[in-house]
Design a protein around this motif. Structure first.
Motif, PDB file in Angstrom:
ATOM      1  N   ALA A  64       2.645 -54.642  41.857  1.00 19.59           N
ATOM      2  CA  ALA A  64       2.108 -55.998  41.776  1.00 19.59           C
ATOM      3  C   ALA A  64       2.427 -56.833  43.007  1.00 19.59           C
ATOM      4  O   ALA A  64       1.617 -57.676  43.414  1.00 19.59           O
ATOM      5  N   ILE A  65       3.599 -56.624  43.613  1.00 20.99           N
ATOM      6  CA  ILE A  65       3.975 -57.435  44.783  1.00 20.99           C
ATOM      7  C   ILE A  65       3.001 -57.235  45.943  1.00 20.99           C
ATOM      8  O   ILE A  65       2.424 -58.209  46.443  1.00 20.99           O
ATOM      9  N   PRO A  66       2.766 -55.992  46.393  1.00 19.33           N
ATOM     10  CA  PRO A  66       1.783 -55.833  47.484  1.00 19.33           C
ATOM     11  C   PRO A  66       0.371 -56.207  47.061  1.00 19.33           C
ATOM     12  O   PRO A  66      -0.406 -56.734  47.863  1.00 19.33           O
ATOM     13  N   ALA A  67       0.024 -55.951  45.780  1.00 22.38           N
ATOM     14  CA  ALA A  67      -1.315 -56.310  45.298  1.00 22.38           C
ATOM     15  C   ALA A  67      -1.506 -57.819  45.313  1.00 22.38           C
ATOM     16  O   ALA A  67      -2.579 -58.321  45.679  1.00 22.38           O
ATOM     17  N   GLY A  68      -0.460 -58.558  44.923  1.00 27.53           N
ATOM     18  CA  GLY A  68      -0.540 -60.015  44.933  1.00 27.53           C
ATOM     19  C   GLY A  68      -0.654 -60.576  46.335  1.00 27.53           C
ATOM     20  O   GLY A  68      -1.457 -61.474  46.597  1.00 27.53           O
ATOM     21  N   ILE A  69       0.160 -60.039  47.258  1.00 28.81           N
ATOM     22  CA  ILE A  69       0.121 -60.508  48.650  1.00 28.81           C
ATOM     23  C   ILE A  69      -1.225 -60.193  49.282  1.00 28.81           C
ATOM     24  O   ILE A  69      -1.848 -61.047  49.932  1.00 28.81           O
ATOM     25  N   LEU A  70      -1.683 -58.961  49.093  1.00 28.58           N
ATOM     26  CA  LEU A  70      -2.959 -58.557  49.681  1.00 28.58           C
ATOM     27  C   LEU A  70      -4.106 -59.335  49.066  1.00 28.58           C
ATOM     28  O   LEU A  70      -5.023 -59.788  49.774  1.00 28.58           O
ATOM     29  N   GLY A  71      -4.069 -59.521  47.739  1.00 32.32           N
ATOM     30  CA  GLY A  71      -5.130 -60.277  47.075  1.00 32.32           C
ATOM     31  C   GLY A  71      -5.176 -61.718  47.544  1.00 32.32           C
ATOM     32  O   GLY A  71      -6.246 -62.279  47.762  1.00 32.32           O
ATOM     33  N   ALA A  72      -3.992 -62.331  47.708  1.00 32.10           N
ATOM     34  CA  ALA A  72      -3.924 -63.723  48.164  1.00 32.10           C
ATOM     35  C   ALA A  72      -4.499 -63.866  49.566  1.00 32.10           C
ATOM     36  O   ALA A  72      -5.217 -64.826  49.872  1.00 32.10           O
ATOM     37  N   ARG A  73      -4.175 -62.911  50.424  1.00 39.29           N
ATOM     38  CA  ARG A  73      -4.662 -62.978  51.805  1.00 39.29           C
ATOM     39  C   ARG A  73      -6.168 -62.714  51.895  1.00 39.29           C
ATOM     40  O   ARG A  73      -6.896 -63.442  52.586  1.00 39.29           O
ATOM     41  N   LEU A  74      -6.642 -61.693  51.197  1.00 39.46           N
ATOM     42  CA  LEU A  74      -8.060 -61.356  51.257  1.00 39.46           C
ATOM     43  C   LEU A  74      -8.922 -62.466  50.660  1.00 39.46           C
ATOM     44  O   LEU A  74      -9.998 -62.777  51.182  1.00 39.46           O
ATOM     45  N   TYR A  75      -8.439 -63.074  49.591  1.00 36.25           N
ATOM     46  CA  TYR A  75      -9.160 -64.191  48.976  1.00 36.25           C
ATOM     47  C   TYR A  75      -9.289 -65.334  49.981  1.00 36.25           C
ATOM     48  O   TYR A  75     -10.363 -65.936  50.134  1.00 36.25           O
ATOM     49  N   TYR A  76      -8.185 -65.623  50.669  1.00 37.84           N
ATOM     50  CA  TYR A  76      -8.191 -66.708  51.659  1.00 37.84           C
ATOM     51  C   TYR A  76      -9.120 -66.375  52.826  1.00 37.84           C
ATOM     52  O   TYR A  76      -9.859 -67.247  53.308  1.00 37.84           O
ATOM     53  N   VAL A  77      -9.080 -65.123  53.266  1.00 42.42           N
ATOM     54  CA  VAL A  77      -9.933 -64.703  54.384  1.00 42.42           C
ATOM     55  C   VAL A  77     -11.405 -64.804  54.003  1.00 42.42           C
ATOM     56  O   VAL A  77     -12.244 -65.255  54.795  1.00 42.42           O
ATOM     57  N   ILE A  78     -11.732 -64.407  52.784  1.00 42.53           N
ATOM     58  CA  ILE A  78     -13.122 -64.424  52.335  1.00 42.53           C
ATOM     59  C   ILE A  78     -13.679 -65.842  52.313  1.00 42.53           C
ATOM     60  O   ILE A  78     -14.788 -66.099  52.791  1.00 42.53           O
ATOM     61  N   ILE A  79     -12.911 -66.786  51.768  1.00 45.03           N
ATOM     62  CA  ILE A  79     -13.426 -68.158  51.684  1.00 45.03           C
ATOM     63  C   ILE A  79     -13.383 -68.854  53.048  1.00 45.03           C
ATOM     64  O   ILE A  79     -13.955 -69.938  53.192  1.00 45.03           O
ATOM     65  N   ASN A  80     -12.694 -68.249  54.012  1.00 48.00           N
ATOM     66  CA  ASN A  80     -12.677 -68.789  55.375  1.00 48.00           C
ATOM     67  C   ASN A  80     -13.319 -67.812  56.359  1.00 48.00           C
ATOM     68  O   ASN A  80     -12.949 -67.780  57.536  1.00 48.00           O
ATOM     69  N   TRP A  81     -14.268 -67.033  55.866  1.00 38.47           N
ATOM     70  CA  TRP A  81     -14.867 -65.993  56.688  1.00 38.47           C
ATOM     71  C   TRP A  81     -15.561 -66.523  57.943  1.00 38.47           C
ATOM     72  O   TRP A  81     -15.548 -65.847  58.986  1.00 38.47           O
ATOM     73  N   PRO A  82     -16.191 -67.697  57.933  1.00 37.46           N
ATOM     74  CA  PRO A  82     -16.795 -68.193  59.178  1.00 37.46           C
ATOM     75  C   PRO A  82     -15.808 -68.236  60.342  1.00 37.46           C
ATOM     76  O   PRO A  82     -16.197 -68.044  61.491  1.00 37.46           O
ATOM     77  N   TYR A  83     -14.527 -68.496  60.047  1.00 43.16           N
ATOM     78  CA  TYR A  83     -13.504 -68.494  61.097  1.00 43.16           C
ATOM     79  C   TYR A  83     -13.031 -67.076  61.416  1.00 43.16           C
ATOM     80  O   TYR A  83     -13.004 -66.668  62.586  1.00 43.16           O
ATOM     81  N   TYR A  84     -12.692 -66.319  60.383  1.00 44.44           N
ATOM     82  CA  TYR A  84     -12.102 -64.999  60.610  1.00 44.44           C
ATOM     83  C   TYR A  84     -13.115 -63.975  61.122  1.00 44.44           C
ATOM     84  O   TYR A  84     -12.721 -62.948  61.677  1.00 44.44           O
ATOM     85  N   SER A  85     -14.399 -64.247  60.933  1.00 44.89           N
ATOM     86  CA  SER A  85     -15.392 -63.331  61.476  1.00 44.89           C
ATOM     87  C   SER A  85     -15.352 -63.303  63.003  1.00 44.89           C
ATOM     88  O   SER A  85     -15.783 -62.324  63.626  1.00 44.89           O
ATOM     89  N   TYR A  86     -14.812 -64.369  63.602  1.00 47.25           N
ATOM     90  CA  TYR A  86     -14.655 -64.421  65.055  1.00 47.25           C
ATOM     91  C   TYR A  86     -13.206 -64.202  65.483  1.00 47.25           C
ATOM     92  O   TYR A  86     -12.899 -64.202  66.680  1.00 47.25           O
ATOM     93  N   HIS A  87     -12.309 -64.029  64.515  1.00 47.42           N
ATOM     94  CA  HIS A  87     -10.893 -63.798  64.817  1.00 47.42           C
ATOM     95  C   HIS A  87     -10.369 -62.675  63.940  1.00 47.42           C
ATOM     96  O   HIS A  87      -9.444 -62.860  63.137  1.00 47.42           O
ATOM     97  N   LEU A  88     -10.974 -61.517  64.040  1.00 46.16           N
ATOM     98  CA  LEU A  88     -10.625 -60.395  63.178  1.00 46.16           C
ATOM     99  C   LEU A  88      -9.171 -59.984  63.328  1.00 46.16           C
ATOM    100  O   LEU A  88      -8.552 -59.512  62.378  1.00 46.16           O
ATOM    101  N   GLY A  89      -8.617 -60.172  64.503  1.00 42.75           N
ATOM    102  CA  GLY A  89      -7.235 -59.776  64.741  1.00 42.75           C
ATOM    103  C   GLY A  89      -6.229 -60.612  63.975  1.00 42.75           C
ATOM    104  O   GLY A  89      -5.063 -60.218  63.851  1.00 42.75           O
ATOM    105  N   GLU A  90      -6.662 -61.755  63.443  1.00 38.11           N
ATOM    106  CA  GLU A  90      -5.745 -62.634  62.709  1.00 38.11           C
ATOM    107  C   GLU A  90      -5.778 -62.412  61.198  1.00 38.11           C
ATOM    108  O   GLU A  90      -5.017 -63.049  60.466  1.00 38.11           O
ATOM    109  N   ILE A  91      -6.633 -61.522  60.739  1.00 41.65           N
ATOM    110  CA  ILE A  91      -6.783 -61.330  59.298  1.00 41.65           C
ATOM    111  C   ILE A  91      -5.470 -60.938  58.639  1.00 41.65           C
ATOM    112  O   ILE A  91      -5.127 -61.432  57.557  1.00 41.65           O
ATOM    113  N   PHE A  92      -4.708 -60.080  59.280  1.00 40.11           N
ATOM    114  CA  PHE A  92      -3.459 -59.612  58.682  1.00 40.11           C
ATOM    115  C   PHE A  92      -2.227 -60.194  59.365  1.00 40.11           C
ATOM    116  O   PHE A  92      -1.148 -59.610  59.332  1.00 40.11           O
TER     117      PHE A  92
END
Length: 264
Positions: free
Chosen positions: A52-80
């Motif tokens: 659950a710990i890695p799943a929660g961390i990964l889920g929290a980050r991916l959710y944030y990246v998805i709703i901020n995709w206009p930014y991260y689509s140009y900054h792929l190196g910052e996703i993780f």
């Protein structure tokens, strides 16, 4: 406070990670105590925590990246780049829920019993984890001259509010709301356990409902919330959680009540 990192000899520890790690540890310890209180096997909790710990961390980050995709689509190196912050609580909750459901189903364990046991710990972990936002100066509200207002560096101030120095600490309000949910779950879990024909899982669904209600209310005071097409994403996600959890709670309790009446 050094908002960058804590330096101990050759090691550098990011404050954000330290606070989140402490919150996760407190969550696990609380869940452990609840498991013992409910006299359930401890090993499944430890196994679920590992997943659950890695799943929660990964889920929290991916959710944030998805709703901020206009930014991260140009900054792929910052996703993780986890040390920069940028985690969505709803993503973490989804990740943990998927692990709980999947693990319980795969090992034929009573999901409701374990879900009820971990609910208070999850609320406490969320409450403590909110303070990580202080490090990155996130989750802030409108400018204020109140004594508990926090100073925000110019670079982190919301657009249009650069001339203000102090802002409402929304993360602190959310932390207080989550801690209130934690206390409520402890009290009602103790008062109503095995009473009034309540089906296992009711406390977990109550946690989802109360936490989401608190989030919706607190988000009204926030300036840096995620907005998509004029809709506050956190409030929308919380509303979905409330509706789904309420429906599942009603259906689960109704099915249990019908089964109980048949046995009578």
């Amino acid at each position: 406070m050094n908002y960058g990192s804590l330096v101990v000899g050759p090691w550098h520890f990011h404050w954000y990670g330290l606070i989140m790690s402490g919150a996760i540890l407190c969550c696990i310890l609380t869940c452990y105590c609840q498991i013992l209180y409910r006299r359930l096997p401890v090993q499944p909790l430890l196994d679920m925590a590992v997943l659950a710990i890695p799943a929660g961390i990964l889920g929290a980050r991916l959710y944030y990246v998805i709703i901020n995709w206009p930014y991260y689509s140009y900054h792929l190196g910052e996703i993780f780049c986890f040390s920069q912050g940028g985690f969505a609580m709803h993503g973490a909750m989804l990740g943990v829920i998927l692990v709980l459901v999947g693990y319980a189903k795969y090992h034929s364990l009573p999901f409701g019993l374990y879900a009820d046991a971990v609910a208070p710990g999850l609320a406490l972990g969320q409450s403590l984890g909110q303070w990580a936002n202080l490090v990155n100066q996130e989750a802030i509200g409108y400018p204020t001259y109140l004594s508990w207002g926090i100073y925000i560096d110019y670079a982190h101030r919301p657009v249009g509010y650069e001339e203000y120095d102090f802002f409402h600490p929304v993360f602190m309000y959310q932390s207080g709301a989550d801690f209130g949910v934690f206390l409520i779950l402890l009290v009602v879990g103790w008062l109503f356990r095995n009473r009034f024909g309540l089906k296992s899982g009711w406390l977990f669904f109550l946690y989802l409902i109360l936490q989401s209600i608190g989030r919706i209310i607190v988000e009204f005071t926030r300036l840096d919330g995620e907005i998509l097409y004029g809709v506050n994403i956190a409030q929308l996600g919380s509303l979905i959680f409330i509706v789904v959890a309420s429906i599942l709670l009603i259906l689960r309790q109704r099915n249990y009540s019908n089964l109980w009446r048949k046995r009578q």
